[in-house]
Write a protein that holds these residues in place. Structure first.
Motif, PDB file in Angstrom:
ATOM      1  N   UNK A 104       1.014  -1.383  16.844  1.00  0.00           N
ATOM      2  CA  UNK A 104       2.381  -1.459  16.323  1.00  0.00           C
ATOM      3  C   UNK A 104       3.359  -1.319  17.482  1.00  0.00           C
ATOM      4  N   UNK A 105       4.549  -1.857  17.265  1.00  0.00           N
ATOM      5  CA  UNK A 105       5.631  -1.729  18.231  1.00  0.00           C
ATOM      6  C   UNK A 105       6.871  -1.270  17.479  1.00  0.00           C
ATOM      7  N   UNK A 106       7.748  -0.625  18.180  1.00  0.00           N
ATOM      8  CA  UNK A 106       9.020  -0.195  17.605  1.00  0.00           C
ATOM      9  C   UNK A 106      10.137  -0.624  18.546  1.00  0.00           C
ATOM     10  N   UNK A 107      11.108  -1.314  17.975  1.00  0.00           N
ATOM     11  CA  UNK A 107      12.252  -1.752  18.767  1.00  0.00           C
ATOM     12  C   UNK A 107      13.469  -1.762  17.862  1.00  0.00           C
ATOM     13  N   UNK A 108      14.481  -0.999  18.249  1.00  0.00           N
ATOM     14  CA  UNK A 108      15.698  -0.933  17.437  1.00  0.00           C
ATOM     15  C   UNK A 108      16.234  -2.335  17.179  1.00  0.00           C
ATOM     16  N   UNK A 109      16.642  -2.621  15.927  1.00  0.00           N
ATOM     17  CA  UNK A 109      16.713  -1.703  14.792  1.00  0.00           C
ATOM     18  C   UNK A 109      15.515  -1.822  13.857  1.00  0.00           C
ATOM     19  N   UNK A 110      14.367  -2.273  14.359  1.00  0.00           N
ATOM     20  CA  UNK A 110      13.225  -2.508  13.487  1.00  0.00           C
ATOM     21  C   UNK A 110      12.095  -1.535  13.787  1.00  0.00           C
ATOM     22  N   UNK A 111      11.288  -1.280  12.769  1.00  0.00           N
ATOM     23  CA  UNK A 111      10.094  -0.458  12.921  1.00  0.00           C
ATOM     24  C   UNK A 111       8.981  -1.091  12.101  1.00  0.00           C
ATOM     25  N   UNK A 112       7.795  -1.133  12.664  1.00  0.00           N
ATOM     26  CA  UNK A 112       6.638  -1.703  11.973  1.00  0.00           C
ATOM     27  C   UNK A 112       5.773  -0.567  11.454  1.00  0.00           C
ATOM     28  N   UNK A 113       5.406  -0.665  10.181  1.00  0.00           N
ATOM     29  CA  UNK A 113       4.593   0.363   9.536  1.00  0.00           C
ATOM     30  C   UNK A 113       3.373  -0.281   8.906  1.00  0.00           C
ATOM     31  N   UNK A 114       2.335   0.531   8.720  1.00  0.00           N
ATOM     32  CA  UNK A 114       1.092   0.054   8.111  1.00  0.00           C
ATOM     33  C   UNK A 114       0.824   0.838   6.832  1.00  0.00           C
ATOM     34  N   UNK A 115       0.388   0.129   5.796  1.00  0.00           N
ATOM     35  CA  UNK A 115       0.056   0.738   4.505  1.00  0.00           C
ATOM     36  C   UNK A 115      -1.309   0.245   4.043  1.00  0.00           C
ATOM     37  N   UNK A 116      -2.092   1.145   3.481  1.00  0.00           N
ATOM     38  CA  UNK A 116      -3.370   0.747   2.904  1.00  0.00           C
ATOM     39  C   UNK A 116      -3.107  -0.191   1.729  1.00  0.00           C
ATOM     40  N   UNK A 117      -3.742  -1.355   1.744  1.00  0.00           N
ATOM     41  CA  UNK A 117      -3.517  -2.325   0.674  1.00  0.00           C
ATOM     42  C   UNK A 117      -4.586  -2.233  -0.410  1.00  0.00           C
ATOM     43  N   UNK A 118      -5.698  -1.591  -0.103  1.00  0.00           N
ATOM     44  CA  UNK A 118      -6.773  -1.415  -1.071  1.00  0.00           C
ATOM     45  C   UNK A 118      -7.194   0.047  -1.095  1.00  0.00           C
ATOM     46  N   UNK A 119      -7.866   0.432  -2.169  1.00  0.00           N
ATOM     47  CA  UNK A 119      -8.443   1.774  -2.224  1.00  0.00           C
ATOM     48  C   UNK A 119      -9.521   1.920  -1.155  1.00  0.00           C
ATOM     49  N   UNK A 120      -9.648   3.135  -0.648  1.00  0.00           N
ATOM     50  CA  UNK A 120     -10.673   3.436   0.346  1.00  0.00           C
ATOM     51  C   UNK A 120     -10.551   2.546   1.584  1.00  0.00           C
ATOM     52  N   UNK A 121      -9.317   2.404   2.073  1.00  0.00           N
ATOM     53  CA  UNK A 121      -9.105   1.703   3.337  1.00  0.00           C
ATOM     54  C   UNK A 121      -9.282   2.693   4.480  1.00  0.00           C
ATOM     55  N   UNK A 122     -10.155   2.381   5.408  1.00  0.00           N
ATOM     56  CA  UNK A 122     -10.450   3.286   6.522  1.00  0.00           C
ATOM     57  C   UNK A 122      -9.985   2.670   7.835  1.00  0.00           C
ATOM     58  N   UNK A 123      -9.392   3.508   8.670  1.00  0.00           N
ATOM     59  CA  UNK A 123      -8.863   3.052   9.956  1.00  0.00           C
ATOM     60  C   UNK A 123      -9.379   3.938  11.085  1.00  0.00           C
TER      61      UNK A 123
END
Length: 247
Positions: A104-123
């Motif tokens: 992921x990268x962060x640059x004003x004024x934006x921020x990138x986020x990650x969300x589990x899209x399925x149950x039991x998502x492992x990272x």
């Protein structure tokens, strides 16, 4: 708007069992519930071990900017209405499925986020310098990011089209090419009819990705479905047929 019959062949898959074991041993492995936010920060390397996640770009709330937000009632709106209008806008950036790396990268004024899209998502997460111990695997990771970069160029070309229908069709085709699973005919022997996303995707999420509205996406999806360009079964999973020689 059709797929080739080799849509799955070029996808890299990097989550080896030994990587999972290493991550568990070093407390770098975690499982998330559906729609749970996955903590990330720039400079780290992540892998999806199982399941899938979606990447979202978020614009910060107006209240966090240097311009002070008006007090409730100053604009003639209630406090609830003001809070709703100050909600951050989100845009869908795509999926990361099992076996894929991401960062992921962060640059004003934006921020990138990650969300589990399925149950039991492992990272899995690690530092880039951890790859120094595995030169061959490091090269595989770089090749996977190169593949993702090429796909993003195609994505940008698709989103640059003028007609919303063309953006929608191209977006769905690219998405199914990257993550789709084959679906088959009921004949004997069964033949592959096309590829279908293994998870649901709302029309609002599609609209945020192609710069359109949920209502417009719903209407244009109907057009694509009527033309045979896409299919949606009882489970509402989006599929794209394979091109036949006569097509």
């Amino acid at each position: 708007m059709y797929l080739s019959s080799t849509s799955e062949t070029s996808r890299p898959f990097l989550t080896r069992q030994w990587i999972v074991e290493w991550a568990e041993e070093h407390y770098r492995y975690r499982t998330f519930r559906k729609d749970e936010r996955i903590p990330t920060r720039p400079g780290l390397l992540y892998f999806v071990a199982q399941g899938a996640l979606r990447l979202i770009v978020t614009h910060p709330e107006n209240s966090s900017s240097s311009v002070a937000a008006p007090s409730p009632g100053a604009t003639g709106r209630s406090e609830g209405e003001e809070n709703f209008l100050r909600k951050p806008e989100q845009g869908f950036l795509g999926f990361v499925s099992a076996g894929q790396p991401f960062e992921v990268v962060t640059r004003d004024p934006f921020a990138i986020e990650a969300y589990a899209h399925t149950e039991e998502t492992s990272a899995i997460w690690m530092y880039w310098q951890d790859l120094d111990s595995w030169p061959a695997f490091r090269q595989e990771v770089l090749d996977a990011f190169r593949y993702q970069h090429q796909r993003k160029l195609l994505w940008l070309a698709t989103l640059g089209q003028k007609r919303t229908l063309d953006r929608l069709g191209g977006f769905l085709t690219l998405l199914v090419e990257e993550h789709g699973e084959p679906y088959y005919s009921t004949s004997e022997p069964p033949i592959v009819l096309g590829y279908r996303l293994p998870w649901g995707l709302t029309h609002a999420q599609i609209g945020s990705a192609i710069g359109s509205t949920r209502v417009t996406v719903t209407r244009l999806m109907g057009k694509l479905r009527a033309a045979g360009c896409i299919s949606t079964g009882e489970d509402n999973l989006i599929g794209v047929p394979i091109a036949r020689p006569s097509e």
